[in-house]
Design a protein around this motif. Sequence first.
Motif, short mmCIF file in Angstrom:
data_model
loop_
_atom_site.label_atom_id
_atom_site.label_comp_id
_atom_site.label_asym_id
_atom_site.label_seq_id
_atom_site.Cartn_x
_atom_site.Cartn_y
_atom_site.Cartn_z
N THR A 1 -22.84 0.41 3.92
CA THR A 1 -22.63 1.43 4.95
C THR A 1 -21.74 0.93 6.07
OG1 THR A 1 -24.68 0.71 6.01
CG2 THR A 1 -24.81 2.57 4.48
N ASN A 2 -21.68 -0.38 6.30
CA ASN A 2 -20.88 -0.92 7.39
C ASN A 2 -19.39 -0.70 7.13
OD1 ASN A 2 -20.34 -2.27 9.78
ND2 ASN A 2 -20.15 -4.25 8.77
N HIS A 3 -18.78 0.13 7.95
CA HIS A 3 -17.34 0.42 7.87
C HIS A 3 -16.94 1.11 6.57
CE1 HIS A 3 -16.96 -1.58 11.57
NE2 HIS A 3 -16.90 -2.81 11.14
N ILE A 4 -17.83 1.87 5.98
CA ILE A 4 -17.45 2.59 4.76
C ILE A 4 -16.31 3.56 5.05
CG2 ILE A 4 -19.13 4.47 5.05
CD1 ILE A 4 -19.46 4.41 1.97
N GLU A 5 -16.20 4.00 6.32
CA GLU A 5 -15.12 4.92 6.67
C GLU A 5 -13.75 4.30 6.43
OE1 GLU A 5 -16.52 2.62 10.19
OE2 GLU A 5 -17.52 4.03 8.86
N LEU B 1 -8.29 -8.06 17.18
CA LEU B 1 -7.32 -6.98 17.01
C LEU B 1 -7.66 -6.20 15.75
CD1 LEU B 1 -3.49 -7.19 17.55
CD2 LEU B 1 -4.42 -5.93 15.61
N ASP B 2 -7.68 -4.89 15.87
CA ASP B 2 -8.01 -4.07 14.70
C ASP B 2 -7.19 -2.79 14.72
OD1 ASP B 2 -9.20 -3.52 12.31
OD2 ASP B 2 -11.17 -3.03 13.12
N MET B 3 -6.99 -2.25 13.54
CA MET B 3 -6.34 -0.95 13.36
C MET B 3 -7.22 -0.15 12.42
SD MET B 3 -2.38 -2.17 12.86
CE MET B 3 -1.63 -3.33 14.02
N ILE C 1 -6.65 -15.24 12.22
CA ILE C 1 -7.83 -15.64 11.46
C ILE C 1 -8.51 -14.40 10.90
CG2 ILE C 1 -10.05 -16.84 11.57
CD1 ILE C 1 -8.88 -18.37 14.02
N LEU C 2 -8.66 -14.38 9.59
CA LEU C 2 -9.31 -13.25 8.92
C LEU C 2 -10.81 -13.49 8.90
CD1 LEU C 2 -8.63 -10.63 7.32
CD2 LEU C 2 -8.67 -12.04 5.24
N ILE C 3 -11.57 -12.56 9.48
CA ILE C 3 -13.02 -12.68 9.55
C ILE C 3 -13.64 -11.33 9.21
CG2 ILE C 3 -13.05 -12.19 12.03
CD1 ILE C 3 -15.39 -14.17 12.27
N GLU C 4 -14.74 -11.35 8.50
CA GLU C 4 -15.30 -10.11 7.97
C GLU C 4 -15.81 -9.18 9.06
OE1 GLU C 4 -18.72 -8.67 4.75
OE2 GLU C 4 -18.15 -10.76 4.90
N ASP C 5 -16.49 -9.74 10.06
CA ASP C 5 -17.06 -8.92 11.13
C ASP C 5 -16.61 -9.42 12.49
OD1 ASP C 5 -18.68 -6.79 10.09
OD2 ASP C 5 -20.03 -8.31 9.28
N LEU C 6 -16.21 -8.48 13.33
CA LEU C 6 -15.83 -8.78 14.71
C LEU C 6 -16.85 -8.10 15.62
CD1 LEU C 6 -11.97 -8.19 14.43
CD2 LEU C 6 -13.20 -10.38 14.37
N MET D 1 -18.73 -2.99 18.10
CA MET D 1 -19.34 -2.21 19.18
C MET D 1 -18.37 -1.16 19.71
SD MET D 1 -21.37 -5.16 21.35
CE MET D 1 -21.80 -3.96 22.62
N PHE D 2 -17.10 -1.55 19.83
CA PHE D 2 -16.08 -0.63 20.31
C PHE D 2 -15.93 0.57 19.37
CE2 PHE D 2 -11.67 0.83 20.22
CZ PHE D 2 -11.45 1.16 21.55
N ARG D 3 -15.88 0.28 18.09
CA ARG D 3 -15.71 1.35 17.11
C ARG D 3 -16.92 2.28 17.07
NH1 ARG D 3 -13.34 -0.73 11.45
NH2 ARG D 3 -13.50 1.49 11.13
#
Length: 345
Positions: free
Chosen positions: A79-83, A231-233, A319-324, A329-331
């Motif tokens: 469910t996490n970030h399925i969007e 940073l995310d898009m 750096i690629l990391i699975e969870d930020l 929280m921002f999203r």
Amino acid sequence: MNSIELETWSELYKQAVIFRDARPWSWMTDTEPFGVGDPYSGEIGYCYILGRLGEVHALVVAMGTEGLLGFLMVKHAETNHIEDYLFRQKCLIASFENRDQLLEEDLKIIKQLGLKFRGKRAWPMFRNYKPGYYPWFLEESDVRFLTVALEQSLNVALRYKKDRNLLRTSAVDLFFVRKPRKINDTFIWEDSYQTPRPLRSFLPENLPFDESSIASLLLKKGTRGSGAWELDMFHYPQAMQEKGKRPFFPFVIAVLEHDSGQALFVDMIPVERFVERSREILVEFLENCPILPESIYVRTNMVLEVIRPITHPLGIRVILIEDLYYMNMFRRGLYKSVKEENENL
């Protein structure tokens, strides 16, 4: 839709009704995929028959390797970030719905064809899913391929009913594929086994980046700090539409302090040419930063590929990391506010 000849639509509805009445989902599941080649473009559509659990009756045709990966991501996603994955779908879908789920455009074509449907999940509905865009009506090429896909999918399903070994292959990335071979003006369909083509890039449009645009940034390398950013898009969860065009889910670009979660930069851009536009926006943002970060944390390969032509010359580690943590929280806060705003309309 209006530019597509009724004869072309008629053949699609004919194959859809045959497929619906055969009810292949009563003996097949979405764990038994196979491919169908598009006679017109050569692309492979990876087909999944849905309906065994009774929640939906449909044929999903995932278009090419990108579509296949997108569908599998949704299918196996938590469910996490399925969007993230829902917005990446590239497929054609023929589903069977109740009348009230069809739109005026669907009903208009059905009326023009003189067709009548009654009952639950009896009404064919066809949609094109394109990454970053709202599910939309079919173009002529979609109609032609989906007609073929329905016909060949039923061929495969009926054969599989008699021979459960038909779709078994020696490797997980090897698929049973029905491929057309043209002889004179006729297509002859043949069985084959093949692996999907390699995915060249995580980006839909990865144009060469002009590094001269960051020439002024190179002068700031001496003022680079020891801090880190997140940073995310990601897609804004509400569709927008320009007049006469297909609705789309714009990209949100967000930059946060990694240690505090403080928002440094937030902007939103359309889907079209988003790679080029997002790079331009990011360069402009960096030009106005008094101190550049030592590291930038990103969550996806897509974001990494977008910013690498900028960060690499500047010596900024990505750096690629699975969870930020703070980005999550921002999203969540953004999605919640959009949901509440829609509920109050």
